[in-house]
Enzyme design. Structure first.
Site, PDB file in Angstrom:
ATOM      1  CG  MET A   6      -1.944   1.088   1.211  1.00 29.96           C
ATOM      2  SD  MET A   6      -3.069   0.995  -0.225  1.00 29.96           S
ATOM      3  CE  MET A   6      -4.360  -0.064   0.385  1.00 29.96           C
ATOM      4  CG  ASN A  65      10.677   4.141 -24.347  1.00 30.90           C
ATOM      5  OD1 ASN A  65      11.043   3.648 -23.287  1.00 30.90           O
ATOM      6  ND2 ASN A  65      11.508   4.401 -25.341  1.00 30.90           N
ATOM      7  CB  ALA A 111       0.899  -5.178  -6.957  1.00 33.12           C
ATOM      8  CG  ASN A 112       2.873  -0.578  -8.882  1.00 35.03           C
ATOM      9  OD1 ASN A 112       1.756  -0.607  -8.371  1.00 35.03           O
ATOM     10  ND2 ASN A 112       3.874   0.146  -8.394  1.00 35.03           N
ATOM     11  CG  ASP A 143       6.720  -0.592 -10.961  1.00 36.88           C
ATOM     12  OD1 ASP A 143       7.826  -1.164 -10.994  1.00 36.88           O
ATOM     13  OD2 ASP A 143       6.297   0.008  -9.954  1.00 36.88           O
TER      14      ASP A 143
HETATM   15  O1  RIB Z   1       7.948   1.450  -8.351  1.00 36.65           O
HETATM   16  C1  RIB Z   1       7.026   2.113  -7.542  1.00 36.65           C
HETATM   17  C2  RIB Z   1       6.683   1.248  -6.366  1.00 36.65           C
HETATM   18  O2  RIB Z   1       7.826   1.074  -5.555  1.00 36.65           O
HETATM   19  C3  RIB Z   1       5.641   1.826  -5.449  1.00 36.65           C
HETATM   20  O3  RIB Z   1       4.329   1.496  -5.819  1.00 36.65           O
HETATM   21  C4  RIB Z   1       6.057   1.324  -4.075  1.00 36.65           C
HETATM   22  O4  RIB Z   1       5.135   0.454  -3.491  1.00 36.65           O
HETATM   23  C5  RIB Z   1       7.417   0.676  -4.264  1.00 36.65           C
HETATM   24  O5  RIB Z   1       7.333  -0.685  -4.295  1.00 36.65           O
END
Ligand code: RIB
Length: 298
Positions: free
Chosen positions: A15, A265, A45-46, A241
């Site tokens: 979070m 990109n 997760a991202n 991410d």
């Molecule tokens: O890369 C961004 C992420 O890095 C964020 O969402 C944070 O949770 C860290 O893991």
């Protein structure tokens, strides 16, 4: 698009506790910032959400705690279309958090790993079939290093290509460096990794992300820059991410590296136009329209 490619992400779920401020406090100082919000995050997760929004079938292996954040984040991933059957809730553990300071159009992040540290090799072993039947595996470094090593060996034995996003930086054993197929450091991570005596074979697998300047990769031994896109920035969190999720989606579909990097990109550029790591992550159609619009202007 052809039949959806399958991407397996093994990584963190956090979070994000995000505060925007124009002044950074000095040691021992309190300052008044501008705003605060919580957003779903975690590099793993991202990247899973980025790949799912771009049309891949995504399976995530990860862990959350038994707190409210854990339940919310797992539900959120499910709502994004990520297969969460290999995300366990760890009794007595807090869900990972990231404290993020947004200032001057950039971010500073401190991660408290919590349940992400329970993603051990034996945990992953219970879900190894997911890795073996994927088109590509995507890893970052917010879970234990021995797990990364284990995943790489399982994937390699099953002939599944691996992308390692070496973030946050930590020194990597030569076995990992040599076995992964692609590495995606940002410029800071690339500098730190180079100090660890990286050889030419390893360097040639690198795709270095450079923010608005785009990314560079090696083509026939020479470093080539793939230009980025100028956009209005609201929050750079999660841009790397988005790049990684998009790259995995493209490579899993068999798209050639240079074209895949250019697409990634564009996805990353779109992602910084909204707040939160996942707020601006685009869907496939948005990236296609963005690319068409930019090409028409050239
Ligand atoms: O890369 C961004 C992420 O890095 C964020 O969402 C944070 O949770 C860290 O893991």
């Amino acid at each position: 698009m052809n039949e959806a490619s399958s991407v397996c992400v093994i990584g963190s779920i956090n979070m994000d506790l995000t505060v925007s401020t124009s002044v950074l406090p000095k040691q021992g100082e309190t300052v008044l910032g501008e705003s605060f919000a919580t957003y779903p995050g975690g590099k793993g997760a991202n990247q899973a959400v980025a790949a799912a929004r771009l049309g891949s079938h995504v399976h995530m292996i990860g862990a959350v705690g038994t707190d409210v954040f854990g339940a919310d984040l797992k539900n959120h991933l499910q709502a994004e279309g990520v297969d969460t059957s290999a995300i366990e809730k760890i009794e007595g553990q807090a869900t990972g958090t990231a404290t993020i300071i947004l200032t001057n159009n950039d971010n500073r992040i401190i991660v408290a790993p919590g349940a992400n540290h329970s993603v051990t090799p034996s945990y992953v072993k219970r879900h190894r079939k997911v890795i073996e039947k994927s088109d590509i595996v995507l890893l970052q470094m917010e879970i234990p290093l021995e797990t990364i090593s284990y995943v790489v060996s399982v994937a390699k034995a099953a002939n599944v290509p691996v992308i390692l996003n070496p973030a946050p930086y930590q020194p990597l054993p030569s076995s990992i460096l040599h076995q992964v197929d692609y590495m995606t450091p940002n410029e800071l991570e690339a500098e730190l990794l180079k100090k660890d005596l990286i050889d030419e074979d390893v360097l040639r697998k690198w795709i270095t992300t450079k923010g608005k300047l785009g990314s560079s990769l090696y083509v026939q031994g020479a470093e080539v820059n793939i230009p980025g896109y100028k956009v209005t920035v609201k929050d750079t969190t999660g841009a790397g991410d988005t790049f990684n999720g998009a790259l995995a989606t493209q490579l899993a579909q068999g798209i050639k590296l240079k074209r895949a990097v250019s697409f990634a990109n564009a996805a990353a550029a779109l992602s910084v136009m909204e707040k939160g790591a996942q707020g601006g992550m685009p869907h496939l159609q948005q990236v296609e329209e963005f690319l068409k619009e930019r090409l028409d202007k050239r």
